[in-house]
Scaffold this motif. Structure first.
Motif, PDB file in Angstrom:
ATOM      1  N   ARG B 362     125.489 134.699 -33.934  1.00 49.84           N
ATOM      2  CA  ARG B 362     124.822 134.336 -32.672  1.00 49.84           C
ATOM      3  C   ARG B 362     124.547 135.583 -31.841  1.00 49.84           C
ATOM      4  O   ARG B 362     123.464 135.747 -31.276  1.00 49.84           O
ATOM      5  N   GLU B 363     125.546 136.461 -31.779  1.00 49.10           N
ATOM      6  CA  GLU B 363     125.358 137.697 -30.984  1.00 49.10           C
ATOM      7  C   GLU B 363     124.213 138.538 -31.528  1.00 49.10           C
ATOM      8  O   GLU B 363     123.393 139.057 -30.770  1.00 49.10           O
ATOM      9  N   ALA B 364     124.180 138.658 -32.840  1.00 46.98           N
ATOM     10  CA  ALA B 364     123.121 139.472 -33.453  1.00 46.98           C
ATOM     11  C   ALA B 364     121.756 138.819 -33.237  1.00 46.98           C
ATOM     12  O   ALA B 364     120.779 139.492 -32.893  1.00 46.98           O
ATOM     13  N   ALA B 365     121.717 137.496 -33.413  1.00 39.14           N
ATOM     14  CA  ALA B 365     120.442 136.790 -33.266  1.00 39.14           C
ATOM     15  C   ALA B 365     119.921 136.916 -31.845  1.00 39.14           C
ATOM     16  O   ALA B 365     118.714 137.089 -31.618  1.00 39.14           O
ATOM     17  N   ALA B 366     120.814 136.858 -30.862  1.00 40.41           N
ATOM     18  CA  ALA B 366     120.378 136.951 -29.465  1.00 40.41           C
ATOM     19  C   ALA B 366     119.682 138.290 -29.208  1.00 40.41           C
ATOM     20  O   ALA B 366     118.732 138.361 -28.434  1.00 40.41           O
ATOM     21  N   VAL B 367     120.129 139.335 -29.895  1.00 41.46           N
ATOM     22  CA  VAL B 367     119.533 140.651 -29.685  1.00 41.46           C
ATOM     23  C   VAL B 367     118.165 140.780 -30.364  1.00 41.46           C
ATOM     24  O   VAL B 367     117.223 141.344 -29.806  1.00 41.46           O
ATOM     25  N   SER B 386     130.463 132.579 -45.058  1.00 44.74           N
ATOM     26  CA  SER B 386     130.773 131.459 -45.953  1.00 44.74           C
ATOM     27  C   SER B 386     129.567 130.525 -45.993  1.00 44.74           C
ATOM     28  O   SER B 386     128.669 130.623 -45.147  1.00 44.74           O
ATOM     29  N   GLY B 387     129.598 129.608 -46.930  1.00 43.38           N
ATOM     30  CA  GLY B 387     128.524 128.619 -47.032  1.00 43.38           C
ATOM     31  C   GLY B 387     128.458 127.766 -45.779  1.00 43.38           C
ATOM     32  O   GLY B 387     127.377 127.379 -45.337  1.00 43.38           O
ATOM     33  N   LEU B 388     129.617 127.507 -45.182  1.00 43.55           N
ATOM     34  CA  LEU B 388     129.636 126.680 -43.975  1.00 43.55           C
ATOM     35  C   LEU B 388     129.109 127.444 -42.765  1.00 43.55           C
ATOM     36  O   LEU B 388     128.425 126.872 -41.917  1.00 43.55           O
ATOM     37  N   VAL B 389     129.408 128.743 -42.689  1.00 43.00           N
ATOM     38  CA  VAL B 389     128.829 129.553 -41.610  1.00 43.00           C
ATOM     39  C   VAL B 389     127.311 129.566 -41.766  1.00 43.00           C
ATOM     40  O   VAL B 389     126.563 129.414 -40.801  1.00 43.00           O
ATOM     41  N   LYS B 390     126.876 129.702 -43.006  1.00 36.79           N
ATOM     42  CA  LYS B 390     125.433 129.735 -43.266  1.00 36.79           C
ATOM     43  C   LYS B 390     124.784 128.429 -42.795  1.00 36.79           C
ATOM     44  O   LYS B 390     123.768 128.450 -42.088  1.00 36.79           O
ATOM     45  N   ALA B 391     125.410 127.307 -43.177  1.00 40.03           N
ATOM     46  CA  ALA B 391     124.843 126.006 -42.806  1.00 40.03           C
ATOM     47  C   ALA B 391     124.812 125.851 -41.284  1.00 40.03           C
ATOM     48  O   ALA B 391     123.812 125.378 -40.719  1.00 40.03           O
ATOM     49  N   GLN B 392     125.869 126.275 -40.634  1.00 39.73           N
ATOM     50  CA  GLN B 392     125.941 126.173 -39.174  1.00 39.73           C
ATOM     51  C   GLN B 392     124.844 127.021 -38.529  1.00 39.73           C
ATOM     52  O   GLN B 392     124.138 126.582 -37.621  1.00 39.73           O
ATOM     53  N   ALA B 393     124.702 128.252 -39.034  1.00 41.35           N
ATOM     54  CA  ALA B 393     123.681 129.153 -38.486  1.00 41.35           C
ATOM     55  C   ALA B 393     122.288 128.552 -38.678  1.00 41.35           C
ATOM     56  O   ALA B 393     121.437 128.620 -37.783  1.00 41.35           O
ATOM     57  N   GLU B 394     122.068 127.942 -39.827  1.00 41.43           N
ATOM     58  CA  GLU B 394     120.756 127.349 -40.088  1.00 41.43           C
ATOM     59  C   GLU B 394     120.524 126.145 -39.180  1.00 41.43           C
ATOM     60  O   GLU B 394     119.413 125.922 -38.689  1.00 41.43           O
ATOM     61  N   ALA B 395     121.601 125.390 -38.933  1.00 41.00           N
ATOM     62  CA  ALA B 395     121.475 124.237 -38.034  1.00 41.00           C
ATOM     63  C   ALA B 395     121.098 124.703 -36.630  1.00 41.00           C
ATOM     64  O   ALA B 395     120.414 124.006 -35.895  1.00 41.00           O
ATOM     65  N   GLU B 396     121.522 125.908 -36.278  1.00 40.54           N
ATOM     66  CA  GLU B 396     121.207 126.439 -34.945  1.00 40.54           C
ATOM     67  C   GLU B 396     119.896 127.224 -34.937  1.00 40.54           C
ATOM     68  O   GLU B 396     119.500 127.761 -33.903  1.00 40.54           O
ATOM     69  N   GLY B 397     119.276 127.353 -36.098  1.00 42.24           N
ATOM     70  CA  GLY B 397     118.009 128.069 -36.187  1.00 42.24           C
ATOM     71  C   GLY B 397     118.142 129.590 -36.185  1.00 42.24           C
ATOM     72  O   GLY B 397     117.153 130.305 -36.014  1.00 42.24           O
ATOM     73  N   LEU B 398     119.353 130.077 -36.391  1.00 40.99           N
ATOM     74  CA  LEU B 398     119.545 131.541 -36.362  1.00 40.99           C
ATOM     75  C   LEU B 398     118.838 132.218 -37.531  1.00 40.99           C
ATOM     76  O   LEU B 398     118.309 133.322 -37.402  1.00 40.99           O
ATOM     77  N   ASP B 399     118.859 131.549 -38.681  1.00 47.42           N
ATOM     78  CA  ASP B 399     118.201 132.128 -39.861  1.00 47.42           C
ATOM     79  C   ASP B 399     116.737 132.436 -39.570  1.00 47.42           C
ATOM     80  O   ASP B 399     116.219 133.484 -39.948  1.00 47.42           O
TER      81      ASP B 399
END
Ligand code: SF4
Lengths: 212, 474
Positions: B362-367, B386-399
């Motif tokens: 999240r911090e990196a994406a905000a920048v 982890s796969g779960l961090v990846k899924a969470q990040a994708e759910a938040e649109g960070l990817d």
């Protein structure tokens, strides 16, 4: 585990502080699922001029002539003389395996990183802490005397110089006992199987969530 | 009599047997395994005809060797191009199967870097002893746990006995008073601490991090701090349990539930050092002094503020230190007194067990949001832990934010942190990396690593060189 009682051998000086485990054995060699064969890649990045690959024939690789282990006078060295914080970095046991496989039986330094220090004992390699002044003097002696040898006597807990002068060192009693007798630590712990089981029973009452 | 430190409490609760020589048998609640340091341990069990003592305490996942491109990962184990890496992952699978150990294999969403997976699953709990054949096991100390790395012989020992032969370490308190300024993160804090006490400053100690600045950190931040305790030489780093800890653990798959949860929480609340506890060493630092940090050299202690410059060896009195500085400058291709912000970067790596959790991303994406990666960069990659961090990040649109900015969005694993897979630096390349080690060759033969926080790495990716991320925050 192989026993260590007394050992005499040629000393190789590695004159740099904070030698880390990546330097002792670079990560590409950690892919092996064996315990042996790491010696040819010990200090790979310092020893060779190219980038080493696992399962490669090292005899044809370009050597870094400057590197201490490539100098003919240190051929066959089995005692490594090192500086502060030797073995820092990762927990890889490949580091002592590589030192051992190369032929080192003991490492002398003013200080070691904890995990590395620990790992040495489990592999019949003896890490010895000596005073910084003594280490300095040994560096001078080794560099000025071709073929310089030391005797490491674990029974007596001394490092003996060629002139007979002895440098005493400290070693944990239990580790010394295991090394002298080449004992398997797991077997020793399993002698306390009952204590482990009764600990588990007691702990289960206090913290049942740890036993689901 | 003085009160107990957190470390004393954890040690006492796990003491199986005190030996006469000062060593002790310590019970291990959680043993994490990965593919690199376990094969020889399983082999040892087989040779001695031994069985694991208690299966349920073990949890395995491959991380160091797994490829991180989507294309390779789609192929499963066949996607590992390097046959030696492949054998290692296959060996872990086979060993876990043979001995009956739970493994999150490649392809399982729960797979990831072992130090991200343990906490995320609640497999790391307050009050536990946690070990793994990996030095960054200190990460788990963030939960008020006693956690440290072990070697392969000890992996075998823990498998066979559920115990370790250990000697009690000395205790150190590192207290950070005050609060961190905006734009200064846990990573900057821990790099600063290492810069202050040195890479051997913690050798022989179990370190407790405390003080207002630590209390103010999220669990992710505390894990970042404890993760790098080992870079200060300390095998174990830890933080006392508080509401932040308990809230993080609640509801995780391996966490206790119902009455057991209440009983556990009651015990966990005792996991802090007593007010009158005595430490063998106390270091007090002030959070207000900490600025975003960047390492310039080949050891984590070779670190300066982003507005600072590389040292000048001529100013170093101590001969051995001077040589070390000269050698590091040479390896890093830097001049004496070179400004940190003038270092041109080739690659940026956001990932590793230090900084690949959701908060880091999240911090990196905000920048990087709405900006573009500098054209001069060869590569900038984000590797979730982890796969779960990846899924969470994708759910938040960070990817999407990353991809739109020109960063690669990868599959979970250790990746370029240690370059055991195909993700590496080329010789001479400078990399802004959120990992934990900048040793020579760590990220690839001849590669030059600069350790920074996720926000700093993200800003560097956009600028193509280091910038003070605080200037971008207004
Ligand atoms: S991310 Fe890096 S430091 Fe962490 S476990 Fe993997 S290789 Fe080790």
């Amino acid at each position: 585990m192989k026993a260590f009682t007394i050992h005499s051998g040629i000393v190789a000086p590695l004159d740099r502080a904070n030698v880390d485990t990546d330097m002792i054995i670079p990560k590409q060699f950690l892919k092996s699922i064996k315990r042996t064969g790491f010696g040819k890649n010990l200090f790979d990045e310092l020893r060779y001029l190219d980038e080493g690959q696992p399962d490669q024939d090292c005899s044809t690789r370009p050597l870094n002539k400057e590197f201490v282990l490539n100098q003919p006078r240190y051929a066959g060295a089995s005692v490594l003389l090192a500086r502060e914080n030797f073995g820092c970095g990762s927990s890889r046991e490949h580091a002592p395996w590589a030192l051992d496989d190369y032929g080192f039986r003991a490492v002398l330094a003013p200080s070691f990183a904890d995990i590395f220090f620990n790992n040495c004992f489990k592999n019949g390699l003896l890490p010895i802490v000596l005073a910084a002044d003594d280490i300095d003097e040994l560096f001078r002696a080794v560099e000025s005397t071709p073929g310089y040898q030391l005797t490491v006597d674990l029974e007596k807990k001394v490092v003996r110089k060629p002139d007979g002068v002895e440098l005493a060192f400290d070693v944990d009693q239990f580790r010394r006992h295991c090394l002298l007798n080449g004992l398997d630590e797991i077997g020793l712990s399993l002698q306390h199987a009952e204590a482990i089981t009764s600990y588990e029973e007691k702990r289960k009452q206090q913290a049942p969530w740890l036993f689901v | 009599m003085a009160g107990k430190t957190l470390y004393d409490k954890l040690w006492d609760a796990h003491l199986v047997r005190q030996n006469d020589d000062g060593s002790a048998l310590i019970y291990i609640d959680r043993h994490l395994l990965h593919e690199v340091t376990s094969p020889q341990a399983f082999e040892g069990l087989r040779i001695a005809d031994r069985q694991p003592w208690r299966l349920a305490n073990n949890l395995a996942t491959p991380d160091h060797n797994v490829p991180t491109t989507v294309k390779e990962r789609a192929l499963g184990i066949e996607g590992i191009a390097d046959p030696v890496s492949k054998t290692q992952v296959q060996t872990l699978d086979a060993n876990c199967e043979e001995f009956g150990i739970l493994e999150f294999k490649m392809g399982d969403e729960r797979q990831g870097i072992v130090h991200v997976v343990g906490p995320e699953q609640g497999a790391t709990l307050p009050g536990m002893t946690v070990v793994c054949g990996d030095s960054h096991t200190s990460t788990h100390g963030a939960f008020g746990a006693l956690a440290h790395g072990i070697g392969t012989s000890e992996v075998e020992h823990v498998l066979a006995t559920q115990c370790l032969v250990a000697k009690k370490m000395k205790s150190m308190l590192i207290r950070i008073d005050g609060t961190l300024s905006a734009g200064v993160t846990a990573k900057d804090l821990v790099l600063y601490v290492i810069g202050q006490i040195g890479t051997a400053g913690g050798t022989g100690y179990a370190v407790e991090f405390a003080g207002e600045a630590i209390r103010g950190l999220s669990m992710e931040g505390r894990m970042t701090i404890c993760n790098m305790a080992i870079e200060a030489g300390a095998r174990a780093g830890m933080v006392a349990v508080d509401e932040t800890t308990i809230n993080y653990v609640k509801g995780r798959p391996f966490a206790p539930t119902a009455e057991q949860w209440d009983a556990a929480v009651a015990e966990w609340r005792t996991l802090h050092s007593d007010a009158d506890a005595e430490f063998d060493r106390v270091v007090v630092l002030n959070a207000a002094d900490i600025e975003p940090q960047v390492t310039w050299g080949t050891s984590p202690e070779m670190v300066v503020d982003v507005n600072g410059k590389a040292p000048n060896p001529a100013q170093e009195q101590d001969g051995i230190k001077r040589m070390a500085i000269e050698r590091a400058l040479r390896y890093m291709g830097l001049e004496a007194d070179q400004r940190i912000q003038d270092i041109t970067l080739d690659r940026v790596f956001i990932g590793s067990c230090t900084n690949s959790r959701i908060e880091d991303l999240r911090e990196a994406a905000a920048v990087v949001k709405g900006k573009k990666v500098a054209a001069s960069l060869k590569q900038a990659m984000v590797v979730p832990g982890s796969g779960l961090v990846k899924a969470q990040a994708e759910a938040e649109g960070l990817d999407k934010i990353f991809v739109e900015a020109g960063l690669e969005w990868r599959e979970p694993g250790c990746s370029m942190c240690l370059a055991m897979n195909a993700d590496k630096l080329g010789a001479g390349e400078h990399c802004a990396s959120t990992s934990n080690r900048n040793f020579e060759g760590r990220q690839g033969f001849g590669g030059r690593t600069h350790l920074v926080s996720p926000a700093m790495a993200a800003a560097a990716a956009i600028a193509g060189h280091f910038v003070d991320v605080r200037e971008w925050m207004n």
